[in-house]
Design a protein around this motif. Structure first.
Motif, PDB file in Angstrom:
ATOM      1  N   PHE A 239      -1.183  -2.207 -10.873  1.00 54.49           N
ATOM      2  CA  PHE A 239      -1.231  -3.406 -10.024  1.00 54.49           C
ATOM      3  C   PHE A 239      -0.301  -3.257  -8.824  1.00 54.49           C
ATOM      4  O   PHE A 239      -0.668  -3.584  -7.689  1.00 54.49           O
ATOM      5  CB  PHE A 239      -0.849  -4.618 -10.870  1.00 54.49           C
ATOM      6  N   ILE A 240       0.913  -2.734  -9.084  1.00 51.82           N
ATOM      7  CA  ILE A 240       1.882  -2.561  -7.989  1.00 51.82           C
ATOM      8  C   ILE A 240       1.365  -1.540  -6.981  1.00 51.82           C
ATOM      9  O   ILE A 240       1.487  -1.712  -5.756  1.00 51.82           O
ATOM     10  CB  ILE A 240       3.250  -2.152  -8.558  1.00 51.82           C
ATOM     11  N   GLN A 241       0.771  -0.456  -7.454  1.00 50.05           N
ATOM     12  CA  GLN A 241       0.224   0.550  -6.555  1.00 50.05           C
ATOM     13  C   GLN A 241      -0.903  -0.023  -5.686  1.00 50.05           C
ATOM     14  O   GLN A 241      -1.041   0.317  -4.499  1.00 50.05           O
ATOM     15  CB  GLN A 241      -0.293   1.753  -7.371  1.00 50.05           C
ATOM     16  N   SER A 242      -1.710  -0.889  -6.276  1.00 46.43           N
ATOM     17  CA  SER A 242      -2.782  -1.514  -5.465  1.00 46.43           C
ATOM     18  C   SER A 242      -2.191  -2.400  -4.369  1.00 46.43           C
ATOM     19  O   SER A 242      -2.701  -2.436  -3.230  1.00 46.43           O
ATOM     20  CB  SER A 242      -3.700  -2.327  -6.369  1.00 46.43           C
ATOM     21  N   LEU A 243      -1.084  -3.122  -4.715  1.00 46.62           N
ATOM     22  CA  LEU A 243      -0.421  -3.934  -3.691  1.00 46.62           C
ATOM     23  C   LEU A 243       0.167  -3.054  -2.595  1.00 46.62           C
ATOM     24  O   LEU A 243       0.109  -3.398  -1.400  1.00 46.62           O
ATOM     25  CB  LEU A 243       0.678  -4.790  -4.334  1.00 46.62           C
ATOM     26  N   ILE A 244       0.728  -1.934  -2.986  1.00 41.29           N
ATOM     27  CA  ILE A 244       1.303  -1.020  -1.994  1.00 41.29           C
ATOM     28  C   ILE A 244       0.218  -0.532  -1.031  1.00 41.29           C
ATOM     29  O   ILE A 244       0.414  -0.477   0.200  1.00 41.29           O
ATOM     30  CB  ILE A 244       1.993   0.157  -2.706  1.00 41.29           C
ATOM     31  N   GLN A 246      -2.558  -2.089  -0.238  1.00 38.71           N
ATOM     32  CA  GLN A 246      -2.962  -3.191   0.644  1.00 38.71           C
ATOM     33  C   GLN A 246      -1.952  -3.422   1.763  1.00 38.71           C
ATOM     34  O   GLN A 246      -2.327  -3.614   2.938  1.00 38.71           O
ATOM     35  CB  GLN A 246      -3.118  -4.474  -0.183  1.00 38.71           C
ATOM     36  N   TYR A 247      -0.662  -3.386   1.395  1.00 40.92           N
ATOM     37  CA  TYR A 247       0.365  -3.600   2.407  1.00 40.92           C
ATOM     38  C   TYR A 247       0.413  -2.425   3.399  1.00 40.92           C
ATOM     39  O   TYR A 247       0.711  -2.621   4.589  1.00 40.92           O
ATOM     40  CB  TYR A 247       1.734  -3.812   1.735  1.00 40.92           C
ATOM     41  N   LYS A 248       0.145  -1.238   2.931  1.00 37.72           N
ATOM     42  CA  LYS A 248       0.088  -0.095   3.840  1.00 37.72           C
ATOM     43  C   LYS A 248      -1.052  -0.247   4.844  1.00 37.72           C
ATOM     44  O   LYS A 248      -0.915   0.071   6.037  1.00 37.72           O
ATOM     45  CB  LYS A 248      -0.063   1.205   3.048  1.00 37.72           C
ATOM     46  N   GLU A 249      -2.212  -0.716   4.363  1.00 35.59           N
ATOM     47  CA  GLU A 249      -3.342  -0.940   5.257  1.00 35.59           C
ATOM     48  C   GLU A 249      -2.990  -2.006   6.309  1.00 35.59           C
ATOM     49  O   GLU A 249      -3.296  -1.867   7.511  1.00 35.59           O
ATOM     50  CB  GLU A 249      -4.562  -1.369   4.462  1.00 35.59           C
ATOM     51  N   GLN A 250      -2.317  -3.082   5.834  1.00 35.05           N
ATOM     52  CA  GLN A 250      -1.930  -4.131   6.771  1.00 35.05           C
ATOM     53  C   GLN A 250      -0.916  -3.612   7.791  1.00 35.05           C
ATOM     54  O   GLN A 250      -0.970  -3.942   8.983  1.00 35.05           O
ATOM     55  CB  GLN A 250      -1.355  -5.329   6.016  1.00 35.05           C
ATOM     56  N   LEU A 251       0.041  -2.780   7.297  1.00 35.21           N
ATOM     57  CA  LEU A 251       1.042  -2.217   8.202  1.00 35.21           C
ATOM     58  C   LEU A 251       0.391  -1.324   9.251  1.00 35.21           C
ATOM     59  O   LEU A 251       0.776  -1.330  10.430  1.00 35.21           O
ATOM     60  CB  LEU A 251       2.082  -1.440   7.388  1.00 35.21           C
ATOM     61  N   GLU A 252      -0.620  -0.559   8.811  1.00 36.79           N
ATOM     62  CA  GLU A 252      -1.308   0.324   9.753  1.00 36.79           C
ATOM     63  C   GLU A 252      -2.048  -0.484  10.820  1.00 36.79           C
ATOM     64  O   GLU A 252      -2.003  -0.161  12.030  1.00 36.79           O
ATOM     65  CB  GLU A 252      -2.285   1.215   8.987  1.00 36.79           C
ATOM     66  N   LYS A 253      -2.719  -1.571  10.406  1.00 35.97           N
ATOM     67  CA  LYS A 253      -3.407  -2.433  11.367  1.00 35.97           C
ATOM     68  C   LYS A 253      -2.405  -3.067  12.340  1.00 35.97           C
ATOM     69  O   LYS A 253      -2.642  -3.148  13.551  1.00 35.97           O
ATOM     70  CB  LYS A 253      -4.171  -3.517  10.625  1.00 35.97           C
ATOM     71  N   LYS A 295       1.379 -10.846  -4.542  1.00 38.50           N
ATOM     72  CA  LYS A 295       2.793 -10.545  -4.727  1.00 38.50           C
ATOM     73  C   LYS A 295       3.094 -10.475  -6.223  1.00 38.50           C
ATOM     74  O   LYS A 295       2.324 -10.968  -7.054  1.00 38.50           O
ATOM     75  CB  LYS A 295       3.659 -11.614  -4.073  1.00 38.50           C
ATOM     76  N   ILE A 296       4.215  -9.886  -6.562  1.00 36.73           N
ATOM     77  CA  ILE A 296       4.652  -9.816  -7.975  1.00 36.73           C
ATOM     78  C   ILE A 296       5.748 -10.846  -8.195  1.00 36.73           C
ATOM     79  O   ILE A 296       6.550 -11.129  -7.295  1.00 36.73           O
ATOM     80  CB  ILE A 296       5.158  -8.401  -8.339  1.00 36.73           C
ATOM     81  N   GLU A 297       5.752 -11.410  -9.370  1.00 36.62           N
ATOM     82  CA  GLU A 297       6.759 -12.401  -9.704  1.00 36.62           C
ATOM     83  C   GLU A 297       8.109 -11.727  -9.947  1.00 36.62           C
ATOM     84  O   GLU A 297       8.190 -10.517 -10.206  1.00 36.62           O
ATOM     85  CB  GLU A 297       6.338 -13.173 -10.961  1.00 36.62           C
ATOM     86  N   GLN A 298       9.134 -12.513  -9.916  1.00 43.07           N
ATOM     87  CA  GLN A 298      10.458 -11.987 -10.164  1.00 43.07           C
ATOM     88  C   GLN A 298      10.574 -11.555 -11.634  1.00 43.07           C
ATOM     89  O   GLN A 298      10.208 -12.291 -12.543  1.00 43.07           O
ATOM     90  CB  GLN A 298      11.513 -13.054  -9.854  1.00 43.07           C
TER      91      GLN A 298
END
Length: 341
Positions: A239-244, A246-253, A295-298
């Motif tokens: 799950f964390i890797q999938s979030l990473i 997604q955020y990488k794709e957003q950062l690239e855009k 996002k992941i919970e605390q």
């Protein structure tokens, strides 16, 4: 019976022969009938019966259909098993009986020598023929009439001799019977020792098997719990890797949008700038608001829920012990008393 060996060792053949014809129980010459034991040693039938009765005190009360008892040869300790006839079931040794007859005839035909009978030290020509009961020593008639035993009580030598011999024979029978009982106890103790060793090995094997089974069960449970932790780890990391991603794709855009905005900002012509500026600003504003990414919970990465308490198992392992039943304690005490007796 090796007569030639005895004849070669002693000077007189008759003395050597007499030694070969002595019963080990009564210490006298064999009396008829002579029985031969399975170990080839000989006994007077009466002596054999005395030993048998001493080793089997309840044999006479048994029925005639019950098998006989057992006793040990006094010469070699070989165990003799008898049938319901007892000693009377043993075979007679006619050869020894014939040798005894020949020996007695030979002895009766020989003249009596002076040195063959004990003589009195005080009266050299007097034979020792009476027994002083007071002093408990054999003596002669002259000592009783004129000598040191004139005031003592005396008895015929033969009667005292027979009484002492009977008492000695009884003592020998008691010793033989006692030795037989001791040998029986020794055999029982040896059997108990062997059984103890065999039972101990069996108990060790059973204990090892139980602990091996327990260890295998613990290993199986450990593998199961480890698999659950690994599965949880795999799910969370995926799950964390999938979030990473997604955020990488957003950062690239966002990075490409920054480059586009910088290029637009460098435009010097007002008309050309205004043609694209409004749409670009709108795109930047929407991008700055952030996407709807997960996002992941605390404490999401924590694995505290997989903690296992083994305190109760540790206490149980420390409390492991053998079950000593009361019956075993009573049996052990009874066995000690039997051995002591």
């Amino acid at each position: 019976m090796d007569f030639q060996a005895g004849i070669l060792q002693d000077g007189s053949p008759m003395e050597s022969l007499e030694k070969q014809l002595i019963c080990p129980i009564c210490l006298e010459m064999f009396s008829k009938p002579v029985v031969i034991l399975p170990c080839q040693h000989n006994l007077c039938r009466k002596c054999a019966n005395d030993v048998f009765q001493a080793a089997n005190p309840y044999w006479q009360s048994r029925g005639s259909l019950i098998s006989g008892g057992r006793f040990r040869c006094p010469s070699c300790r070989h165990e003799v098993l008898l049938d319901r006839h007892g000693v009377y079931g043993l075979q007679r040794n006619l050869l020894v009986e014939n040798i005894i007859d020949i020996y007695k005839q030979e002895c009766s035909s020989r003249p009596l020598k002076k040195g063959e009978h004990p003589m009195c030290k005080e009266h050299e020509d007097e034979r020792i023929n009476i027994y002083c009961v007071t002093c408990e020593v054999p003596t002669c008639s002259m000592c009783k009439v004129f000598g040191a035993h004139k005031d003592c009580e005396v008895a015929p030598l033969e009667s005292v001799f027979q009484g002492q011999k009977t008492e000695l024979n009884n003592c020998i029978s008691m010793l033989v019977a006692g030795n037989d009982r001791i040998q029986t106890i020794i055999s029982q103790l040896e059997d108990s020792c062997q059984s103890t060793e065999e039972n101990s090995e069996a108990a060790k094997r059973e204990l090892c098997a139980r602990f091996d089974a327990l260890a295998a069960l613990l290993e199986e449970k450990k593998a199961e719990l480890l698999q659950r932790i690994s599965q949880e780890q795999a799910d969370k990391t995926a799950f964390i890797q999938s979030l990473i991603c997604q955020y990488k794709e957003q950062l690239e855009k966002s990075s490409r949008l920054v480059e586009t905005a910088i290029q637009a900002a460098e435009e010097t012509g007002g008309a050309a700038f205004l043609m694209n500026a409004k749409q670009l600003i709108k795109t930047i504003v929407e991008a700055s608001k952030g996407g709807h990414l997960g996002k992941i919970e605390q404490g999401y990465e924590s694995m505290d829920s997989f903690s296992v308490s083994l305190d109760h198992l540790t206490e149980a392992v420390h409390a492991l012990d053998f079950d000593l039943a009361e019956e075993d304690e009573e049996y052990f005490d009874g066995e000690e008393e039997e051995v002591g007796e």
